[in-house]
Design an enzyme around this catalytic site. Structure first.
Site, mmCIF file in Angstrom:
data_model
loop_
_atom_site.group_PDB
_atom_site.id
_atom_site.type_symbol
_atom_site.label_atom_id
_atom_site.label_comp_id
_atom_site.label_asym_id
_atom_site.label_seq_id
_atom_site.Cartn_x
_atom_site.Cartn_y
_atom_site.Cartn_z
ATOM 1 N N ARG A 39 0.827 -1.215 0.000
ATOM 2 C CA ARG A 39 0.000 0.000 0.000
ATOM 3 C C ARG A 39 0.860 1.263 0.000
ATOM 4 O O ARG A 39 0.541 2.246 0.661
ATOM 5 C CB ARG A 39 -0.969 0.016 1.193
ATOM 6 C CG ARG A 39 -1.834 -1.217 1.323
ATOM 7 C CD ARG A 39 -2.768 -1.416 0.128
ATOM 8 N NE ARG A 39 -3.407 -2.725 0.204
ATOM 9 C CZ ARG A 39 -2.976 -3.822 -0.405
ATOM 10 N NH1 ARG A 39 -1.883 -3.763 -1.154
ATOM 11 N NH2 ARG A 39 -3.609 -4.966 -0.296
ATOM 12 N N SER A 94 -10.422 0.463 4.620
ATOM 13 C CA SER A 94 -9.617 0.182 5.808
ATOM 14 C C SER A 94 -9.048 1.467 6.370
ATOM 15 O O SER A 94 -8.419 2.251 5.649
ATOM 16 C CB SER A 94 -8.470 -0.773 5.465
ATOM 17 O OG SER A 94 -8.976 -2.015 5.041
ATOM 18 N N GLU A 119 -4.263 4.160 6.707
ATOM 19 C CA GLU A 119 -4.345 3.835 5.288
ATOM 20 C C GLU A 119 -5.178 4.888 4.574
ATOM 21 O O GLU A 119 -4.934 5.197 3.418
ATOM 22 C CB GLU A 119 -4.955 2.436 5.072
ATOM 23 C CG GLU A 119 -4.934 2.011 3.623
ATOM 24 C CD GLU A 119 -5.141 0.513 3.433
ATOM 25 O OE1 GLU A 119 -5.863 0.144 2.494
ATOM 26 O OE2 GLU A 119 -4.589 -0.271 4.211
#
Length: 268
Positions: free
Chosen positions: A142, A184, A254
């Site tokens: 990510r 998330s 995130e």
């Protein structure tokens, strides 16, 4: 430069935010350095004082097969990519239908589901300053170090669309809430899960105003109606504080927080 007025309470997946003017980056434009580039705001929390915002125009919403490669414009929605790949029997993009957003954002954060990541098939990206090969980009879970608008990305073209993978990815997403959220909230720390940690410190279902950590999946910060930016920040800080105290783990967001006070800084 053209601008578009956007009400982020309607536009963002979080359903939080005021109305701001957003600059449109069109073909031939070169100015972008004083702006923060946004996509469809599926992983974004907009504050009351965001930086100057910019988005790619419709010029960059396209998919084409060229020289036995798949070329996708940075403003192309993930749903359009998934439909194109299914129609043309293209493999390795089945997971994209479960990742809301636009191509530029998916590449920028190396979006994915477990080991299935957008960088797996990437060859290069095109930015206002030219082309960058995959091996010139730093990337990981990510994360990428890309700091320019992603106008186009080129991918390996392989055939064999797999409906079994579609079913598998759908099942992987089945425990995620449908209540408005930004996906998330925290990245999973190495060897653990953010949702487990949040639940372990007693915050699953924790609510401030209309914002809460979901009862369905603790790592989803959800908006039950009139959620406020301040309440979302309070919950994020509380989770980070308690997890740090209990497990000595720093939970890293995130979601992207676009507010001058928090931009580029850790929340704690």
């Amino acid at each position: 430069m053209k601008y578009k007025s956007i009400n982020f309470k309607n536009y963002s997946s979080f359903k939080i935010g005021d109305t701001f003017d957003v600059a449109l980056f069109e073909k031939g434009d070169t100015q972008y350095k004083n702006f923060y580039l946004i996509g469809s705001c599926n992983n974004t929390l907009i504050g009351h004082n965001p930086p100057p915002l910019m988005m790619l125009s419709k010029d960059f919403d396209y998919i084409k097969i060229e020289n036995n490669q798949l070329k996708i414009g940075g403003a192309t929605p993930s749903g359009k990519i998934a439909s194109f790949c299914k129609k043309h029997n293209i493999a390795n993009f089945e997971f994209v239908s479960h990742l809301p957003g636009k191509l530029g954002g998916l590449v920028y954060m190396n979006a994915g589901l477990k080991e299935y990541e957008i960088f797996n098939q990437l060859i290069n990206i095109t930015t206002p300053n030219g082309s960058k090969q995959k091996d010139e980009i730093e990337f990981g879970y990510r994360y990428t170090n890309i700091s320019e608008p992603i106008l186009e990305a080129t991918f390996k073209l392989e055939y064999g669309f797999d409906e079994n993978k579609v079913s598998m990815f759908k099942k992987m997403r089945s425990n995620q809430p449908s209540t408005p959220s930004a996906g998330s909230c925290f990245k999973n720390p190495q060897g653990d899960y953010a949702g487990r940690l949040i639940e372990a410190v007693g915050l699953k279902g924790k609510r401030i105003g209309d914002m809460a950590f979901s009862e369905e999946h603790a790592n989803f910060l959800v908006n039950y109606g009139e959620g406020k930016f301040e309440d979302a920040i309070s919950l994020i800080k509380e989770a980070q504080k308690l997890v740090k105290k209990e497990f000595a783990i720093n939970l890293e967001c995130e979601i992207i927080i676009l507010d001058q006070e928090y931009l580029g800084k850790k929340i704690l």
